[in-house]
Scaffold this active site. Structure first.
Site, PDB file in Angstrom:
ATOM      1  N   HIS A  20     -21.321  12.552 121.072  1.00  0.00           N
ATOM      2  CA  HIS A  20     -22.237  11.880 120.140  1.00  0.00           C
ATOM      3  C   HIS A  20     -23.327  11.074 120.846  1.00  0.00           C
ATOM      4  CE1 HIS A  20     -20.982  12.959 116.169  1.00  0.00           C
ATOM      5  NE2 HIS A  20     -19.720  12.621 116.371  1.00  0.00           N
ATOM      6  N   ASN A  73     -19.879  20.112 113.827  1.00  0.00           N
ATOM      7  CA  ASN A  73     -20.626  20.055 112.572  1.00  0.00           C
ATOM      8  C   ASN A  73     -21.988  19.393 112.735  1.00  0.00           C
ATOM      9  OD1 ASN A  73     -18.824  17.649 112.845  1.00  0.00           O
ATOM     10  ND2 ASN A  73     -19.863  16.981 110.983  1.00  0.00           N
ATOM     11  N   HIS A  74     -22.140  18.499 113.710  1.00  0.00           N
ATOM     12  CA  HIS A  74     -23.448  17.856 113.893  1.00  0.00           C
ATOM     13  C   HIS A  74     -24.471  18.810 114.488  1.00  0.00           C
ATOM     14  CE1 HIS A  74     -22.874  13.580 112.739  1.00  0.00           C
ATOM     15  NE2 HIS A  74     -21.605  13.981 112.783  1.00  0.00           N
ATOM     16  N   HIS A 180     -13.608  15.627 115.931  1.00  0.00           N
ATOM     17  CA  HIS A 180     -14.091  15.522 114.549  1.00  0.00           C
ATOM     18  C   HIS A 180     -13.603  14.296 113.792  1.00  0.00           C
ATOM     19  CE1 HIS A 180     -15.964  16.914 110.915  1.00  0.00           C
ATOM     20  NE2 HIS A 180     -14.823  17.157 110.283  1.00  0.00           N
TER      21      HIS A 180
END
Length: 219
Positions: A20, A73-74, A180
């Site tokens: 992230h 998913n990002h 996740h």
């Protein structure tokens, strides 16, 4: 859909949780384990971007020969925004950093990165097979085949197993590592290991050797 890796006979294989955008934190973890960029390999559970301070820098990682990541998913939210114009969900979930960058540059880099980021990895470690997906594996590893849209969504979005605290084993694989879902500490459910410890909020990025994953699942 699924990329397989032979054993690393020259170095050590590691797996890391959702990065992230926390590029500096990743570098500190690699320094801590004395990561050898020539012989070691680093596998990631996806979600390289969003929420942390250096998303664009993290999007360069898939081009490094020692780094391998499944898609999260990002990455798919970013794809849907940059390629299909579906901006709402991405901006709400950490994609606002793109406003400080050249969107065309981000689009091109993401497009190329995704060609190197399949939905699943399978790595041979000490005679065992370790799988990696972003969110949740199917109940049987052999179900990971191309062309199943529902399965693709499951691999990058599902939280069914952890919400139910399902300890059943995934068939056809020795262990699976996922991210996740942010947890205070890594957790085992059956032979599935959850390692997202919320780097962008906690400052803790879980990085472990795959050989330790194999040994832990056998305990």
């Amino acid at each position: 859909m699924l990329q397989r890796f032979a054993p690393n006979t020259m170095g050590t294989d590691y797996v890391v949780g959702d990065i992230h955008g926390c590029h500096d934190l990743l570098l500190r973890e690699l320094e801590r384990v004395r990561f050898d960029h020539q012989y070691d390999r680093l596998f990631c559970v996806g979600d390289l971007i969003d929420r942390g301070p250096n998303s664009l820098q993290c999007l360069r990682l898939p081009f490094e020969p020692w780094f391998h990541s499944v898609r999260g998913n990002h990455e798919l939210l970013a794809h849907d925004a940059l390629e299909l114009g579906r901006w709402g969900m991405w901006l709400l979930n950490g994609g606002v950093w793109v406003r400080d960058e050249d969107p065309q540059q981000v689009r091109e880099r993401l497009r190329e990165a995704l060609t190197r980021m399949p939905y699943a990895f399978e790595i041979e470690v000490e005679g065992a097979r370790v799988g990696i997906v972003h969110a949740e594996p199917p109940s049987d590893w052999s179900r990971i085949v191309p062309g199943d849209d529902a399965l693709e969504h499951h691999l990058v979005w599902s939280r069914r197993r952890i919400e139910r605290r399902d300890t059943s084993r995934v068939e056809g694989i020795d262990a699976v590592v996922v991210g996740h879902t942010i947890l205070r500490e890594p957790v085992w459910l059956g032979n599935v290991h959850y390692i997202d410890t919320g780097a962008f909020t906690t400052g803790r990025l879980t990085l472990i050797r795959l050989v330790d994953v194999v040994r832990m699942v056998g305990e």
